[in-house]
Design an enzyme around this catalytic site. Structure first.
Site, short mmCIF file in Angstrom:
data_model
loop_
_atom_site.label_atom_id
_atom_site.label_comp_id
_atom_site.label_asym_id
_atom_site.label_seq_id
_atom_site.Cartn_x
_atom_site.Cartn_y
_atom_site.Cartn_z
CB THR A 166 -0.93 -0.04 1.36
OG1 THR A 166 -1.76 -1.15 1.35
CG2 THR A 166 -1.88 1.40 1.30
CB CYS A 240 4.71 -2.90 12.29
SG CYS A 240 6.71 -2.35 12.90
CD GLU A 365 -2.18 -4.75 8.67
OE1 GLU A 365 -1.18 -5.28 9.28
OE2 GLU A 365 -1.65 -3.86 7.71
#
Ligand SMILES: Cc1cc2nc3c(=O)[nH]c(=O)nc-3n(C[C@H](O)[C@H](O)[C@H](O)COP(=O)(O)OP(=O)(O)OC[C@H]3O[C@@H](n4cnc5c(N)ncnc54)[C@H](O)[C@@H]3O)c2cc1C
Length: 386
Positions: A166, A240, A365
């Site tokens: 992204t 993260c 994710e």
């Protein structure tokens, strides 16, 4: 609040949290809603312009402290994600990747010099960041990554490719994860370094109001100080991801809420068989079930947010939230589409756009399956990954 706040969650928020939510909601209403259908259709979004506007409001790296970051609570950050994603998942992705992946990686693992160089500019949206973990052949299993960083004198030389990244085509800096002789390490790579190319991935049917690309690293020579000194091993990028997944726990519900608000309004005004669709028991059953899932998801997000603000949030708890809330948000979007009938497939309404976007949110994710495995490991003590 609206009729959808069935459990009166509003008073559980602080005055400041409500204010932040309302400011972001207003920004989305004024700046995003009038244009987002067109951006989505054209597969183009004024990301840099929006980043500056988000930066002005303190939304970039908003849960981080210092370096121009807002230092907001986890709950406030979550509420902002919910409002952004009520506009479009692509815009929440822009903010998540900037703040929770790229900025967080530098803030948590970078040197003082790296923080000074990148974070203040990223906080105001003047510099855009991206986060390169996924590779063409390694997605759910980043431990198998083949991107390599080797020492050459004091320098590092990076070779490999990162896929589905992204913001990559518009980024000024990429946080790139690579295998070294000592294990996985992270690097802050200026995108104008010789040997770095970023190609936009076209023909996406989802997250069209978000820029996604492939990064190719062809013998990219970096000075020693490009390495993030505190990032040791795969647990650094995974930490993260936990940050960004937390934002998704909230954000996905924004998309679901927007679908449900749209379906509710549509069912109330559209008449068939001489009465509003909302007057049919079958429609009310759908609306009730969806509203219940929405508030359950919001309660879960709020609980996780309070744990985060207490410093007690564990990664597998974030997996519970991401798994449940994205899955339910997608189910809500699909069900709302049925209530809109043929109009449900039209870009004149936001529902199909949200549903398509949530397909990506389900996958990135950590896919649902990966989060099931994380929760399964917690329950059984057995890792089914390896
Ligand atoms: C729009 C978009 C933006 C993205 N942005 C980024 C970004 O900014 N940075 C970045 O690094 N990545 C990014 N990604 C990549 C994303 O994180 C990966 O797509 C994701 O991790 C899944 O990897 P994969 O697509 O290679 O699927 P695979 O890993 O090949 O998985 C395919 C299927 O197999 C299942 N599977 C895999 N392993 C197992 C297992 N052990 N048990 C059971 N099922 C399994 C998966 O759950 C999935 O259903 C983005 C993806 C998209 C779609």
């Amino acid at each position: 609040m609206t009729a959808l706040d069935l459990l009166d969650l509003d008073p559980s928020l602080s005055e400041e949290e409500r204010q932040i939510r309302d400011v972001v909601r207003q920004l989305v209403d004024e700046r995003v809603r009038p244009h987002v259908a067109e951006w989505y259709e054209e597969g183009r979004v004024p990301a840099r312009e929006l980043a500056r506007e988000f930066g002005k409001l303190g939304l970039l790296g908003m849960h981080l402290t210092g370096y121009g970051c807002a230092g907001a609570s986890a709950v406030a950050y979550g509420l902002a994600c919910q409002e952004l994603e009520a506009g479009d998942s692509g815009l929440r992705s822009l903010v998540s990747v900037q703040g929770s992946l790229a900025m967080y990686a530098i803030w948590r693992y970078g040197s003082e010099e790296q923080k000074q160089r990148w974070l203040p500019a990223m906080a105001i949206g003047e510099a855009i960041g991206c986060f390169g973990l996924t590779e063409p052949d390694h997605g759910s299993d980043p431990a198998s990554m083949t991107t390599r960083a080797r020492r050459d004198g004091d320098d590092w030389v990076l070779t490999g490719a990162k896929m589905w990244i992204t913001n990559a085509p518009i980024a000024d800096v990429a946080v790139v994860w690579a295998r070294t002789d000592e294990g996985v390490r992270g690097f802050a790579v200026p995108m104008d370094t010789s040997g770095v190319t970023a190609r936009e991935i076209g023909r996406k049917m989802s997250l069209r109001a978000s820029v996604t690309g492939e990064i190719v690293l062809d013998d990219v020579r970096l000075p020693a100080d490009a390495q993030l000194p505190e990032a040791v091993g795969l647990k650094a990028p995974l930490s993260c991801l936990t940050e960004a997944r937390y934002g998704i726990v909230w954000g996905s519900l924004g998309a679901a809420r927007d679908c449900l608000e749209t379906a509710l309004a549509y069912a109330t005004s559209r008449t068939q068989f001489g009465r509003p669709l909302a007057g049919f028991q079958l429609t009310q059953a759908k609306l009730a079930d969806m509203a219940v899932e929405l508030v359950k998801g919001q309660l879960l997000a709020l609980h996780l947010g309070r744990l985060a603000d207490d410093g007690r949030l564990r990664p597998e708890q974030v997996s519970v939230g991401k798994l449940n809330n994205v899955r339910e948000a997608l189910a809500i979007a699909r069900q709302c589409r049925t209530i809109l009938g043929a109009n449900g497939v039209s870009g004149e309404y936001p529902v199909m756009r949200h549903a398509n976007n949530l397909e990506s949110v389900l996958t990135y994710e950590g896919t649902s399956e990966i989060h099931q495995l994380v929760v399964g490991q917690r329950l059984t003590g057995l890792s089914a990954f390896a």
